[in-house]
Motif scaffolding. Structure first.
Motif, PDB file in Angstrom:
ATOM      1  N   ASP A 148       0.831  -1.208   0.000  1.00  0.00           N
ATOM      2  CA  ASP A 148       0.000   0.000   0.000  1.00  0.00           C
ATOM      3  C   ASP A 148       0.865   1.257   0.000  1.00  0.00           C
ATOM      4  O   ASP A 148       0.571   2.215  -0.716  1.00  0.00           O
ATOM      5  N   LEU A 149       1.939   1.256   0.768  1.00  0.00           N
ATOM      6  CA  LEU A 149       2.844   2.410   0.782  1.00  0.00           C
ATOM      7  C   LEU A 149       3.478   2.644  -0.591  1.00  0.00           C
ATOM      8  O   LEU A 149       3.705   3.783  -0.989  1.00  0.00           O
ATOM      9  N   LEU A 150       3.757   1.564  -1.301  1.00  0.00           N
ATOM     10  CA  LEU A 150       4.437   1.663  -2.587  1.00  0.00           C
ATOM     11  C   LEU A 150       3.519   2.083  -3.729  1.00  0.00           C
ATOM     12  O   LEU A 150       3.993   2.667  -4.704  1.00  0.00           O
ATOM     13  N   VAL A 151       2.245   1.770  -3.637  1.00  0.00           N
ATOM     14  CA  VAL A 151       1.342   2.044  -4.775  1.00  0.00           C
ATOM     15  C   VAL A 151       0.396   3.222  -4.545  1.00  0.00           C
ATOM     16  O   VAL A 151      -0.247   3.685  -5.478  1.00  0.00           O
ATOM     17  N   ARG A 152       0.320   3.737  -3.327  1.00  0.00           N
ATOM     18  CA  ARG A 152      -0.559   4.870  -3.015  1.00  0.00           C
ATOM     19  C   ARG A 152       0.245   6.165  -3.156  1.00  0.00           C
ATOM     20  O   ARG A 152       1.141   6.448  -2.372  1.00  0.00           O
ATOM     21  N   LEU A 153      -0.087   6.967  -4.153  1.00  0.00           N
ATOM     22  CA  LEU A 153       0.716   8.141  -4.491  1.00  0.00           C
ATOM     23  C   LEU A 153       0.858   9.141  -3.353  1.00  0.00           C
ATOM     24  O   LEU A 153       1.902   9.788  -3.219  1.00  0.00           O
ATOM     25  N   TRP A 176       4.061   8.570  -1.340  1.00  0.00           N
ATOM     26  CA  TRP A 176       5.395   8.684  -1.924  1.00  0.00           C
ATOM     27  C   TRP A 176       6.265   9.757  -1.293  1.00  0.00           C
ATOM     28  O   TRP A 176       7.436   9.488  -1.014  1.00  0.00           O
ATOM     29  N   PRO A 177       5.769  10.977  -1.048  1.00  0.00           N
ATOM     30  CA  PRO A 177       6.655  11.986  -0.453  1.00  0.00           C
ATOM     31  C   PRO A 177       7.149  11.609   0.946  1.00  0.00           C
ATOM     32  O   PRO A 177       8.214  12.065   1.371  1.00  0.00           O
ATOM     33  N   ALA A 178       6.407  10.778   1.656  1.00  0.00           N
ATOM     34  CA  ALA A 178       6.795  10.391   3.013  1.00  0.00           C
ATOM     35  C   ALA A 178       7.984   9.430   3.022  1.00  0.00           C
ATOM     36  O   ALA A 178       8.756   9.412   3.972  1.00  0.00           O
ATOM     37  N   TRP A 179       8.123   8.627   1.989  1.00  0.00           N
ATOM     38  CA  TRP A 179       9.240   7.688   1.969  1.00  0.00           C
ATOM     39  C   TRP A 179      10.221   7.907   0.814  1.00  0.00           C
ATOM     40  O   TRP A 179      11.361   7.483   0.888  1.00  0.00           O
ATOM     41  N   ALA A 211       5.792   1.373   7.702  1.00  0.00           N
ATOM     42  CA  ALA A 211       5.051   0.108   7.716  1.00  0.00           C
ATOM     43  C   ALA A 211       4.982  -0.477   9.122  1.00  0.00           C
ATOM     44  O   ALA A 211       3.920  -0.920   9.564  1.00  0.00           O
ATOM     45  N   GLU A 212       6.090  -0.467   9.831  1.00  0.00           N
ATOM     46  CA  GLU A 212       6.092  -1.017  11.182  1.00  0.00           C
ATOM     47  C   GLU A 212       5.276  -0.146  12.117  1.00  0.00           C
ATOM     48  O   GLU A 212       4.623  -0.651  13.034  1.00  0.00           O
ATOM     49  N   GLY A 213       5.248   1.166  11.884  1.00  0.00           N
ATOM     50  CA  GLY A 213       4.383   2.056  12.662  1.00  0.00           C
ATOM     51  C   GLY A 213       2.911   1.774  12.414  1.00  0.00           C
ATOM     52  O   GLY A 213       2.100   1.805  13.336  1.00  0.00           O
ATOM     53  N   ARG A 214       2.567   1.472  11.192  1.00  0.00           N
ATOM     54  CA  ARG A 214       1.174   1.141  10.861  1.00  0.00           C
ATOM     55  C   ARG A 214       0.779  -0.190  11.477  1.00  0.00           C
ATOM     56  O   ARG A 214      -0.342  -0.358  11.912  1.00  0.00           O
ATOM     57  N   ARG A 215       1.703  -1.106  11.482  1.00  0.00           N
ATOM     58  CA  ARG A 215       1.422  -2.425  12.065  1.00  0.00           C
ATOM     59  C   ARG A 215       1.050  -2.262  13.537  1.00  0.00           C
ATOM     60  O   ARG A 215       0.121  -2.888  14.036  1.00  0.00           O
ATOM     61  N   ALA A 216       1.753  -1.353  14.200  1.00  0.00           N
ATOM     62  CA  ALA A 216       1.487  -1.111  15.608  1.00  0.00           C
ATOM     63  C   ALA A 216       0.277  -0.205  15.810  1.00  0.00           C
ATOM     64  O   ALA A 216      -0.286  -0.157  16.882  1.00  0.00           O
ATOM     65  N   GLY A 217      -0.116   0.488  14.729  1.00  0.00           N
ATOM     66  CA  GLY A 217      -1.195   1.463  14.843  1.00  0.00           C
ATOM     67  C   GLY A 217      -2.433   1.065  14.090  1.00  0.00           C
ATOM     68  O   GLY A 217      -3.027   0.019  14.317  1.00  0.00           O
ATOM     69  N   ALA A 218      -2.765   1.869  13.098  1.00  0.00           N
ATOM     70  CA  ALA A 218      -4.080   1.782  12.452  1.00  0.00           C
ATOM     71  C   ALA A 218      -4.179   0.840  11.254  1.00  0.00           C
ATOM     72  O   ALA A 218      -5.242   0.658  10.729  1.00  0.00           O
ATOM     73  N   GLY A 219      -3.090   0.270  10.760  1.00  0.00           N
ATOM     74  CA  GLY A 219      -3.192  -0.584   9.569  1.00  0.00           C
ATOM     75  C   GLY A 219      -3.001   0.209   8.297  1.00  0.00           C
ATOM     76  O   GLY A 219      -2.428   1.277   8.313  1.00  0.00           O
TER      77      GLY A 219
END
Length: 142
Positions: A23-28, A31-34, A131-139
């Motif tokens: 999701d991080l890779l395909v959601r435009l 992109w600026p965040a990573w 990704a690891e932050g999302r795993r611990a948080g909201a998905g």
């Protein structure tokens, strides 16, 4: 699935599901965040998520807005991958490999772009942290 040309590839293991990383890779909007060289991007069809053959424009930190086209597209399975051309030039590849409850994320660049290695490394570290932050948080987003 992979481009026929040789490439350099860097990767990191991520303690988050492959779906989150993909999701991080395909959601435009992500992109600026990573992506260290990306300020933003838009798709020509107005959508937010990449698809096979998608075209659009990417805004770089250097200033110019450049056209892009998704070339390789494999969004399902144990190994997911997409790559693109930016301004008609082969650019980065983005791969997610399922590994148990986590995954491995890999970024690649053409062999002649060795100077881009630090950018790939920073992008990988940012992807892993998000990704690891999302795993611990909201998905996943969306």
């Amino acid at each position: 699935m992979r481009p026929a040309t040789a490439s350099l590839t860097l990767g990191l293991d991520v303690e988050a599901p492959a779906d989150v990383v993909w999701d991080l890779l395909v959601r435009l909007s992500e992109w600026p965040a990573w992506g260290p060289t990306v300020r933003g991007a838009t798709l020509d069809d107005g959508s937010e998520v990449l698809t096979a053959g998608a075209t659009g424009r990417v805004r770089t930190v250097a200033g110019p807005e450049l056209p892009f086209r998704v070339e390789d597209w494999a969004p399902e399975g144990a190994v997911r991958h997409w790559s693109w051309r930016v301004a008609g030039i082969p650019a980065t590849g983005h791969t997610v490999r399922v590994r148990g409850s986590g995954c491995r994320v890999e970024l690649s660049a053409p062999w002649w772009a060795g100077a881009y290695t630090p950018v790939l490394w920073l992008g990988l570290r940012r992807i892993r942290a998000r990704a690891e932050g999302r795993r611990a948080g909201a998905g996943t987003t969306g």
